[in-house]
Design a protein around this motif. Sequence first.
Motif, PDB file in Angstrom:
ATOM      1  N   GLN A 102      12.618   8.016   1.281  1.00  0.00           N
ATOM      2  CA  GLN A 102      13.770   6.965   1.417  1.00  0.00           C
ATOM      3  C   GLN A 102      13.668   6.073   2.848  1.00  0.00           C
ATOM      4  OE1 GLN A 102      17.396   9.312   1.389  1.00  0.00           O
ATOM      5  NE2 GLN A 102      16.719   9.994  -0.700  1.00  0.00           N
ATOM      6  N   ASP A 103      13.140   6.547   4.002  1.00  0.00           N
ATOM      7  CA  ASP A 103      13.188   5.905   5.136  1.00  0.00           C
ATOM      8  C   ASP A 103      12.024   5.028   5.314  1.00  0.00           C
ATOM      9  OD1 ASP A 103      14.638   5.553   7.915  1.00  0.00           O
ATOM     10  OD2 ASP A 103      12.721   6.491   8.716  1.00  0.00           O
ATOM     11  N   LEU A 104      10.990   5.315   4.772  1.00  0.00           N
ATOM     12  CA  LEU A 104       9.554   4.571   5.167  1.00  0.00           C
ATOM     13  C   LEU A 104       9.790   3.057   4.738  1.00  0.00           C
ATOM     14  CD1 LEU A 104       6.889   4.173   6.137  1.00  0.00           C
ATOM     15  CD2 LEU A 104       5.884   5.060   3.697  1.00  0.00           C
ATOM     16  N   SER A 138      12.078  -3.234   8.822  1.00  0.00           N
ATOM     17  CA  SER A 138      12.768  -3.214  10.442  1.00  0.00           C
ATOM     18  C   SER A 138      11.402  -3.816  11.090  1.00  0.00           C
ATOM     19  CB  SER A 138      13.143  -1.984  10.887  1.00  0.00           C
ATOM     20  OG  SER A 138      14.177  -1.307  10.385  1.00  0.00           O
ATOM     21  N   MET A 139      10.230  -3.356  10.825  1.00  0.00           N
ATOM     22  CA  MET A 139       9.109  -3.967  11.489  1.00  0.00           C
ATOM     23  C   MET A 139       8.763  -5.389  11.362  1.00  0.00           C
ATOM     24  SD  MET A 139       6.669  -0.591  11.092  1.00  0.00           S
ATOM     25  CE  MET A 139       5.178  -1.696  11.719  1.00  0.00           C
ATOM     26  N   TYR A 198       0.858  -1.156   0.046  1.00  0.00           N
ATOM     27  CA  TYR A 198      -0.097  -0.058  -0.055  1.00  0.00           C
ATOM     28  C   TYR A 198       0.921   1.085  -0.054  1.00  0.00           C
ATOM     29  CZ  TYR A 198      -3.884  -3.071   1.230  1.00  0.00           C
ATOM     30  OH  TYR A 198      -4.820  -4.008   1.241  1.00  0.00           O
ATOM     31  N   VAL A 199       2.074   1.189   0.765  1.00  0.00           N
ATOM     32  CA  VAL A 199       2.561   2.446   0.888  1.00  0.00           C
ATOM     33  C   VAL A 199       3.418   2.760  -0.492  1.00  0.00           C
ATOM     34  CG1 VAL A 199       4.757   3.296   2.083  1.00  0.00           C
ATOM     35  CG2 VAL A 199       3.113   2.335   3.192  1.00  0.00           C
ATOM     36  N   ARG A 200       3.861   1.568  -1.075  1.00  0.00           N
ATOM     37  CA  ARG A 200       4.563   1.757  -2.428  1.00  0.00           C
ATOM     38  C   ARG A 200       3.507   2.249  -3.373  1.00  0.00           C
ATOM     39  NH1 ARG A 200       6.551  -2.917  -2.328  1.00  0.00           N
ATOM     40  NH2 ARG A 200       4.663  -4.073  -3.431  1.00  0.00           N
ATOM     41  N   ASP A 211       8.165  20.727   5.384  1.00  0.00           N
ATOM     42  CA  ASP A 211       7.566  20.453   6.805  1.00  0.00           C
ATOM     43  C   ASP A 211       7.844  19.004   7.056  1.00  0.00           C
ATOM     44  OD1 ASP A 211       6.781  21.277   9.376  1.00  0.00           O
ATOM     45  OD2 ASP A 211       4.915  20.292   8.827  1.00  0.00           O
ATOM     46  N   ILE A 212       7.251  18.007   6.103  1.00  0.00           N
ATOM     47  CA  ILE A 212       7.028  16.644   6.481  1.00  0.00           C
ATOM     48  C   ILE A 212       8.523  15.873   6.025  1.00  0.00           C
ATOM     49  CG2 ILE A 212       4.672  16.600   6.423  1.00  0.00           C
ATOM     50  CD1 ILE A 212       4.968  15.252   3.806  1.00  0.00           C
ATOM     51  N   GLU A 213       9.380  16.549   5.691  1.00  0.00           N
ATOM     52  CA  GLU A 213      10.803  16.027   4.850  1.00  0.00           C
ATOM     53  C   GLU A 213      10.445  15.008   4.121  1.00  0.00           C
ATOM     54  OE1 GLU A 213      12.961  15.086   8.333  1.00  0.00           O
ATOM     55  OE2 GLU A 213      13.611  16.953   8.789  1.00  0.00           O
ATOM     56  N   TYR A 214       9.665  15.438   2.845  1.00  0.00           N
ATOM     57  CA  TYR A 214       9.043  14.233   1.998  1.00  0.00           C
ATOM     58  C   TYR A 214      10.266  13.434   1.515  1.00  0.00           C
ATOM     59  CZ  TYR A 214       7.058  12.439  -2.093  1.00  0.00           C
ATOM     60  OH  TYR A 214       6.574  11.551  -3.016  1.00  0.00           O
TER      61      TYR A 214
END
Length: 709
Positions: free
Chosen positions: A491-493, A499-500, A455-457, A483-486
């Motif tokens: 890259q980090d999501l 990791s989860m 879903y995120v992808r 503001d949200i450092e898009y």
Amino acid sequence: MYSFPFCVNWSLFHGKQHAASQAALLRRIVDRIRNSLELHVVLQTAVDEIAELLNIDHCLFFWHFDELDRIQVVCEHRAELAPSYIGNYSLSQLGAIASLIQRGELVLGTGHLSQPFGLHLITRLLAGRSTKMPAPETTLLGKHASLLIPVEGQERSTGFIACLSNRPRHWSGAEVEFMQAIAQQLGIAICQAQLYERTQRQAQRERLVNQITSQTRQSLNLKSILKAAIAQLLEALAVDRCLVHLVEDPDQDDEPSAELTVGAQAEQSHTVFRRKHLFEVCREPLPPSIHDFDTDGPITRWVIQTRRQVVISDVNQDERIGPNNQEYQLAKIKSSLVIPAQADGKLQAILYLNQCSHIRYWSKDDQKLAQAVADQLAISIQQAHLYHQTRQQAQASAEQAKQLAAALQELQQTQAQLIQSEKMSSLGQMVAGVAHEINNPISFIYGNIPYVERYVRDLLHLVEGYQQCMSSQSSALKALEADIEYDFLVQDLPRVLKSMKSGAGRIREIILSLRAFARLDEASCKVVDIHDGIESTLAMLKNRIQADVAIAREYGQLPMVECFPALLNQVFINLLTNALEAVEHGTAAPKTIIISTETIYPDESEQPWVRIRFADNGCGIPRAVQPKVFDPFFTTKAVGQGCGLGLAISYQTIVHQHGGRLTFRSAPNRGTEFCIEIPVEQAVVPQGDRPIPNAGQMQQSNPERALPR
């Protein structure tokens, strides 16, 4: 020896002027007689002096025993080729002279006259016409009994000096009177010698009794006491056989036996023969008689019934034995003295003293010595029996204490098992509950993470599409991106999602390990892979394993093993926990724990076993506490840090529930190695029937492998 170079002219002694010469001659003879205190020497000196003085063919001394109607010739003086008369003779063998000897009368070859008037009458008759005195002929032992002089001697017996010749002889009054004087002095010398001998016998009796008493005090070994006592008594009484019959003897073997030992306490060494309830010592070359001894013989029965001594001078004349008794014939017994040994009114034993070489007339001293020894032996036997009873009671008490100790140990083991079972039950239920409760949400999270990633992808692709379609962005959107450092979020999501996913997988693995360790969802005994159990245990202890501790795995090819997985995993965790604590307190570097497995075939058995070793190079176990490491509730840790059940339960699990072996070897500051050996297939044996090794088996070292350094 004093001898006379001439024949004394007895006619010279009739006058008073020659009284001094007669007294000097008597004094000279008496001095030689009294020169010794030994009775035999005294008597032999007397007959030698008289024979030389009177120039007679044969002179002897004999005792007449009133009760036995016998005489005993004890010494003699004879010509070189003349026969010897030493020995015992019945009065019936002496003919007419027997009645005179019985009455203790002075006897002349020409007749006899009674004391005290005989001497004076003989003197008067012989002084005038002795050659014409008519008298009946008297003989003794085939010779002319020229002169028999009675001598006062020991009780119930009379001594006689017998002057014998090959032809009749006439005596002067001076000769008879002189012989009377010698007899009187000889009687005094005999009394002195007998007093000396009685003193010696009394000392000998006391010495022998004291020796037996000393032996009893030094040792209560009844066999040793009896062997030494009868060997000493054999020498003291100069008998041929000495035998002890234990009437009541509970401390003996059930089966008859024979043994040979040397009586070292006796004056001479003798072989002691033994049969059940019997001990015998005999002189060589006589064979032992205990195998032919009748323990229910007539003399034995008589002594048991009467509790009195039996004095037998001639066994052939005793009505209870008779001349055809095979037992006495085989043993060649001619005389016997039988003494009951009693203590506190109870007959303990019977003492048999047997003479085989000749007929023996037992003296009162013989009987007193034998009775004194028998009385002391009875006391020794009684004390030995009391000691035996005390030992039996002590053994019974020790056995009872041993049973109580075993019951206490079993109670402690049962208590430890109950505690461990309750602990394992509670732990298993808790682990199962926690695993179940965590398993559902973790499974939900772990299962939905792939969807979230997709879903995120998709959403990121959608945002990229919007960015491409819009030629220009409003200032508000640009401010929102900043503001949200898009760019960082894009890259980090994916990394966060990864990791989860990894964390959820790790949690899932832990839950599986908990379930594998608890084994609550599996049968009690089943076939498992030992390596899986070890790995699940290591996973449980992962947080305890420090970074500087190396775990080395040396796994061999193992078959599937039939065991109790939950219990075996508990053993693994106990041993590994102890190993981790040992290397933490040790000084060796690097800190190492080696886990090795292999298949073995112990005792040439066809059934395979598996061997699992846990070796560390830690601080080791002190030698003083090594015998106690498997005892329940024993621990060397501080209060509150250990309960002392880990190794006890491990031993119980391996030995009793798996029928295996748990051993160890350890050296201070050199490490410890625990070795588990269990069969691949479990035998159908109740747990209570499993063998319990002793402490030596618990601590049996294994030299096949060196401890890690």
